[in-house]
Design an enzyme around this catalytic site. Sequence first.
Site, PDB file in Angstrom:
ATOM      1  N   GLU A   1       0.812  -1.222   0.000  1.00 34.12           N
ATOM      2  CA  GLU A   1       0.000   0.000   0.000  1.00 34.12           C
ATOM      3  C   GLU A   1       0.845   1.271   0.000  1.00 34.12           C
ATOM      4  OE1 GLU A   1      -3.718   0.010   2.318  1.00 34.12           O
ATOM      5  OE2 GLU A   1      -3.190  -1.999   2.994  1.00 34.12           O
TER       6      GLU A   1
ATOM      7  N   HIS B   1     -11.269   3.626  18.363  1.00 29.37           N
ATOM      8  CA  HIS B   1     -12.258   2.607  18.693  1.00 29.37           C
ATOM      9  C   HIS B   1     -11.847   1.826  19.939  1.00 29.37           C
ATOM     10  CE1 HIS B   1     -13.922   2.291  14.302  1.00 29.37           C
ATOM     11  NE2 HIS B   1     -14.570   3.183  15.032  1.00 29.37           N
ATOM     12  N   TYR B   2     -12.858   1.481  20.732  1.00 29.32           N
ATOM     13  CA  TYR B   2     -12.657   0.508  21.794  1.00 29.32           C
ATOM     14  C   TYR B   2     -13.939  -0.304  21.904  1.00 29.32           C
ATOM     15  CZ  TYR B   2     -10.664  -1.819  25.734  1.00 29.32           C
ATOM     16  OH  TYR B   2     -10.123  -2.792  26.534  1.00 29.32           O
TER      17      TYR B   2
ATOM     18  N   PRO C   1     -10.974  -1.943  19.513  1.00 28.96           N
ATOM     19  CA  PRO C   1     -10.569  -1.734  18.125  1.00 28.96           C
ATOM     20  C   PRO C   1     -10.629  -3.033  17.330  1.00 28.96           C
ATOM     21  CG  PRO C   1      -8.638  -1.934  19.505  1.00 28.96           C
ATOM     22  CD  PRO C   1      -9.831  -1.994  20.428  1.00 28.96           C
TER      23      PRO C   1
ATOM     24  N   TYR D   1      -8.211  -4.101  15.418  1.00 25.58           N
ATOM     25  CA  TYR D   1      -6.892  -4.725  15.569  1.00 25.58           C
ATOM     26  C   TYR D   1      -6.117  -3.962  16.638  1.00 25.58           C
ATOM     27  CZ  TYR D   1      -5.815  -0.977  12.200  1.00 25.58           C
ATOM     28  OH  TYR D   1      -5.724   0.233  11.561  1.00 25.58           O
ATOM     29  N   TYR D   2      -5.220  -4.676  17.313  1.00 21.07           N
ATOM     30  CA  TYR D   2      -4.564  -4.138  18.497  1.00 21.07           C
ATOM     31  C   TYR D   2      -3.205  -3.513  18.173  1.00 21.07           C
ATOM     32  CZ  TYR D   2      -8.343  -6.563  20.812  1.00 21.07           C
ATOM     33  OH  TYR D   2      -9.588  -6.974  21.202  1.00 21.07           O
TER      34      TYR D   2
ATOM     35  N   HIS E   1      -4.198   3.273  16.458  1.00 20.03           N
ATOM     36  CA  HIS E   1      -4.462   4.061  15.264  1.00 20.03           C
ATOM     37  C   HIS E   1      -5.613   5.010  15.551  1.00 20.03           C
ATOM     38  CE1 HIS E   1      -6.933   0.415  15.080  1.00 20.03           C
ATOM     39  NE2 HIS E   1      -7.814   1.093  14.365  1.00 20.03           N
TER      40      HIS E   1
ATOM     41  N   HIS F   1      -8.729   7.377  13.946  1.00 22.54           N
ATOM     42  CA  HIS F   1      -9.615   7.620  12.824  1.00 22.54           C
ATOM     43  C   HIS F   1      -9.774   9.123  12.609  1.00 22.54           C
ATOM     44  CE1 HIS F   1     -11.288   3.463  12.293  1.00 22.54           C
ATOM     45  NE2 HIS F   1     -10.742   3.352  13.494  1.00 22.54           N
TER      46      HIS F   1
END
Length: 330
Positions: free
Chosen positions: A162, A249-250, A252, A254-255, A258, A260
Amino acid sequence: MTDANARAESLVPKFQLERVLNQDQAGRRTAMYGTIDEQPALLIVERAPFPTSAAYLGRLPGSLSKLKNLGANDIYSWSMARTGADDEGQSASEQYGFFADLKINLIYPCTESHVNKYSRQRVRSVTETPEMYEGKIRPYMQSKRDEGRLNWVFNIIEGRTEVEDVIYRTKLGEAGDEGFLLLPDLNWDRSTLDALHLLAVVERRDIWSLRDLKKKHIPWLQHMKSKVVSATVETYPSIEADQLKLYVHYQPTYYHFHIHVAHVALEAGATQATGKAVGLDSIIETLKVMAGDDEAGMDAVSMTYTLGEASELWADVYEPLKRSGKAASQ
């Protein structure tokens, strides 16, 4: 075009539907389970904003005619698509070379966890106490990291995949704890600015989630907010700083920590709702007023959030605790 892009484009037309998992966003996104070459696959089809061209709308077809892959990383790929007959005589879009009316995410081969995530399911509200975090959730996070579920994230950070999608990044390895990169969220069509959704992925690997944030991280979080906002408005000059909202997020997906970055006009779906999204400013303010020294942090706060009944956390942690009468479940 890279080999990964070409392969991703070739896979989508081969998808064989077995069942529809879910429809959301007022029917604009459908998650389907099926197979590609007899291996399990998830196809998530989402409508992109309709173009304003009357000529296009007048000949709106009902079948996929063209596909433009946007990126591919490990088992994930995402594309823009056009339905109906091609019109090679018209340059419909400077970005893609055609009008895209579908956004397609492909997970191939998918796992049972992916199927559970995108399936329709009942949702529970749970409260994670500090004791539950330490005894149950932290070990769960460790197990997921040990399974290699962050390999695709590390591929992006280290510039193996990416690379062309990265909007902004500090020079790899030279910014220390302040190193990060910005790239589009896979659900953004990369053209509708009112729906802008980016991810700021940090280089440091010691912070897995907001639970790892402490009072000593306040200057770092403030710096990250400033750098992320500056990079976003520099890349998209028509967007001003006060048109952006930053949250984490919580739990998230993936741990690896990061942030948003979304336009304030972006429709607040499930991923931005209470019980999932926590504002970055709110985290900073909570840490500021928290009692204790610099090591005091978010691991000492009870967190209430929502979980689908098909999620691993509900099935492996909360449901057994609820049945035993020990869970702080609502």
